[in-house]
Design a protein around this motif. Structure first.
Motif, PDB file in Angstrom:
ATOM      1  N   UNK A 297      15.596 -35.814   7.442  1.00  0.00           N
ATOM      2  CA  UNK A 297      15.444 -35.185   8.614  1.00  0.00           C
ATOM      3  C   UNK A 297      16.650 -33.892   8.956  1.00  0.00           C
ATOM      4  N   UNK A 298      17.587 -34.118   7.994  1.00  0.00           N
ATOM      5  CA  UNK A 298      19.210 -33.425   8.338  1.00  0.00           C
ATOM      6  C   UNK A 298      18.923 -31.988   8.450  1.00  0.00           C
ATOM      7  N   UNK A 299      18.126 -31.201   7.477  1.00  0.00           N
ATOM      8  CA  UNK A 299      18.045 -29.907   7.771  1.00  0.00           C
ATOM      9  C   UNK A 299      17.527 -29.564   9.098  1.00  0.00           C
ATOM     10  N   UNK A 300      16.748 -30.152   9.604  1.00  0.00           N
ATOM     11  CA  UNK A 300      15.989 -29.792  11.001  1.00  0.00           C
ATOM     12  C   UNK A 300      16.860 -29.779  12.068  1.00  0.00           C
ATOM     13  N   UNK A 301      17.899 -30.198  11.867  1.00  0.00           N
ATOM     14  CA  UNK A 301      19.014 -30.515  12.986  1.00  0.00           C
ATOM     15  C   UNK A 301      19.856 -29.233  13.237  1.00  0.00           C
ATOM     16  N   UNK A 302      20.078 -28.454  12.229  1.00  0.00           N
ATOM     17  CA  UNK A 302      20.739 -27.403  12.146  1.00  0.00           C
ATOM     18  C   UNK A 302      22.125 -27.781  12.525  1.00  0.00           C
ATOM     19  N   UNK A 303      22.675 -26.727  13.565  1.00  0.00           N
ATOM     20  CA  UNK A 303      24.055 -26.889  14.160  1.00  0.00           C
ATOM     21  C   UNK A 303      24.076 -27.705  15.297  1.00  0.00           C
ATOM     22  N   UNK A 304      23.144 -28.419  15.551  1.00  0.00           N
ATOM     23  CA  UNK A 304      22.996 -29.260  17.165  1.00  0.00           C
ATOM     24  C   UNK A 304      24.153 -30.406  17.005  1.00  0.00           C
ATOM     25  N   UNK A 305      24.714 -30.601  18.066  1.00  0.00           N
ATOM     26  CA  UNK A 305      25.634 -31.795  18.205  1.00  0.00           C
ATOM     27  C   UNK A 305      24.635 -32.924  18.406  1.00  0.00           C
TER      28      UNK A 305
END
Length: 389
Positions: A297-305
Motif C-alpha cells: 500500500x506504500x505508494x497510496x500513502x504519498x506524502x502523508x504523515x
C-alpha cells in the motif's frame, strides 16, 4: 462587510520530531490567497498563532511576514493571543505592529482602552466594532475583570467562577457596540459543549476553563472563537463558530476538516458563513496491516504523515523494515491484537524447572515475537556464557 476567521495556526509545531515549517508556510500562503480571492475587509486570528510562548526566529519571521503581507494588501488584521502564545510579548510589540497596520492583543482591556477595536469596512464603509478577549487563565480572568469593570463585579465576588468573570468582561465590552454597525467578538476559550479537536492542552480546556454560549450578547453579529481545533458551530442566540486549525496538529486531529471561514455581515442581517478548505498541509493518517500489506500500500500513502499499527507479531528489525517502505511513519506500534497480554509473572518454581532456552522461548511467545533469528542469537550467547561450567 466580509472577513476571514482563522485560528490555532500553531506555527513552530513539530510532529514526533519532524519540523513542519514548510507546511505552515504553504498553509499561511493559502490563507492569504483566500483573503485576496474574496477581497475581504479584515482577517481575524483567534489565538494560538504560535505553538509555544518562545517561538523560534524562523517561526516569528514566517508569522510576521504573513501579517505584514495581509496589512499591505489593505486588510484589517486583528490577532489575539491564545494559551500557547505569550500575551506579554504581544503587548510589547503592539505599538510597533500597530504602526504597520497589524493589531495585536495580548491581554484583555477596557472597551475604551483597546478592548473594542473599531474601523470602517473599506468595501462598504460600514462601521465595524470587534470586542477582543485573548486567553484568560483562571487567575488572570479575575484580575482582568476587576481592572476592566470594577463596578460590574459584585455578583462574582461571591461566586468566583471562571464563567462569571468572563461574562463580566463580555458584558463590559458589549458597551462598545454600535447599533448601526457590525459588531463582532473574538475570543480564545472553551465553550461548554464544544468538541475537542484532539491536540488541545486539556488542563486549559476543561475543568473551570469553559463558559456557556449564553454569555455572548444576542446583538453580536458573529463570535469568532479559537482554542478548539475542530471546525464547529455551537447553538446560541448569536452565531458562535470555531474555525478550527488549518493544519492538523496531531494524529488525534486526522479526521478534522482544515478550513478558514469567510464571514459576510451587515447591520441587522444574520451573518453568512462559508467554509473555505485549506489543503496545503500534509495529511495525517493511521494505517494498519502486516509489513507486506503495508509495503503493497506504500505508494497510496504519498506524502502523508503516518501512524502505523502493525498487525503481526514483533521481530528484530521490524521497525527498520517499516521505515524502509514507509519513511513518513512517525509512530509505529504493534496492533493490540498482536501485542503482549497478561502480567508476565511466573513462579520461582516454574523458573527453576526450565532451561534458559525454554524460558526465553516462553518470553518470546509472551511478547508476541516469533523471530527465529533472535532465539538462535540467544542460544549462541547462552552457549558461550555457559561453556566449561
Amino acid at each position: 462587510m466580509k472577513f476571514l476567521h482563522t485560528s490555532d495556526w500553531h506555527v513552530g509545531k513539530s510532529l514526533k520530531g519532524r519540523p513542519r515549517l514548510d507546511e505552515h508556510k504553504a498553509v499561511l500562503a493559502e490563507i492569504v490567497g483566500h483573503a485576496r480571492a474574496h477581497n475581504v475587509d479584515a482577517v481575524v486570528i483567534a489565538g494560538d498563532i504560535y505553538d509555544t510562548a518562545a517561538p523560534t526566529a524562523e517561526s516569528q519571521k514566517l508569522v510576521v511576514n504573513t501579517l505584514l503581507t495581509l496589512a499591505r494588501d489593505g486588510f484589517e488584521v486583528i490577532a489575539i493571543a491564545g494559551n500557547h502564545d505569550h500575551g506579554g510579548t504581544f503587548e510589547a510589540y503592539r505599538p510597533l505592529m500597530s504602526a504597520a497596520g497589524i493589531n495585536l492583543f495580548g491581554q484583555a482591556r477596557a472597551k475604551d482602552k483597546g478592548g473594542v477595536y473599531s474601523f470602517n469596512a473599506r468595501s462598504t464603509g460600514e462601521p465595524v466594532n470587534v470586542a477582543v478577549i485573548p486567553f484568560l487563565s483562571q487567575r488572570y480572568a479575575v484580575r482582568a475583570a476587576q481592572l476592566i469593570a470594577p463596578g460590574d463585579n459584585a455578583p462574582a465576588r461571591n461566586v468566583g467562577s471562571y464563567d462569571q468573570w468572563v461574562r463580566n468582561i463580555v458584558d463590559h465590552l458589549h458597551g462598545g457596540y454600535d447599533p448601526d454597525g457590525v459588531n463582532l467578538l473574538t475570543a480564545h476559550l472553551t465553550c461548554t459543549g464544544g468538541a475537542m479537536g484532539g491536540g488541545e492542552r486539556m488542563a486549559q480546556s476543561i475543568f473551570e476553563y469553559h463558559v456557556p454560549t449564553a454569555i455572548f450578547p444576542v446583538d453580536t453579529h458573529y463570535v469568532a472563537l479559537g482554542h478548539l481545533h475542530r471546525r464547529q458551530h455551537l447553538p446560541a442566540e448569536a452565531p458562535v463558530h470555531y474555525s478550527g486549525s488549518p493544519l492538523a496538529i496531531d494524529f488525534g486531529e486526522e479526521e478534522n476538516a482544515a478550513t478558514v471561514l469567510l464571514i459576510e455581515a451587515s447591520p441587522g442581517i444574520p451573518a453568512k458563513v462559508t467554509d473555505l478548505p485549506v489543503t496545503s498541509g500534509r495529511r495525517l493518517r493511521t494505517v494498519e496491516g502486516t509489513v507486506e500489506q503495508l509495503r503493497a500500500m506504500a505508494e497510496s500513502f504519498e506524502e502523508d504523515w503516518l501512524r502505523v499499527r502493525v498487525k503481526q507479531s514483533t521481530y528484530a528489525g521490524l521497525r527498520d523494515d517499516i521505515l524502509e517502505v514507509l519513511p513518513n511513519a512517525l509512530e509505529i506500534h504493534i496492533h493490540a491484537d498482536y501485542a503482549q497480554t497478561g502480567s508476565g509473572k511466573v513462579s520461582s518454581g516454574h523458573v527453576a524447572a526450565k532451561s534458559p532456552a525454554e524460558l526465553f522461548a516462553e518470553y518470546c511467545a509472551h511478547v508476541g515475537s516469533d523471530d527465529a533469528r533472535v532465539r538462535t542469537m540467544f542460544d549462541t550467547i547462552n552457549d558461550e556464557l555457559t561453556a566449561g561450567r
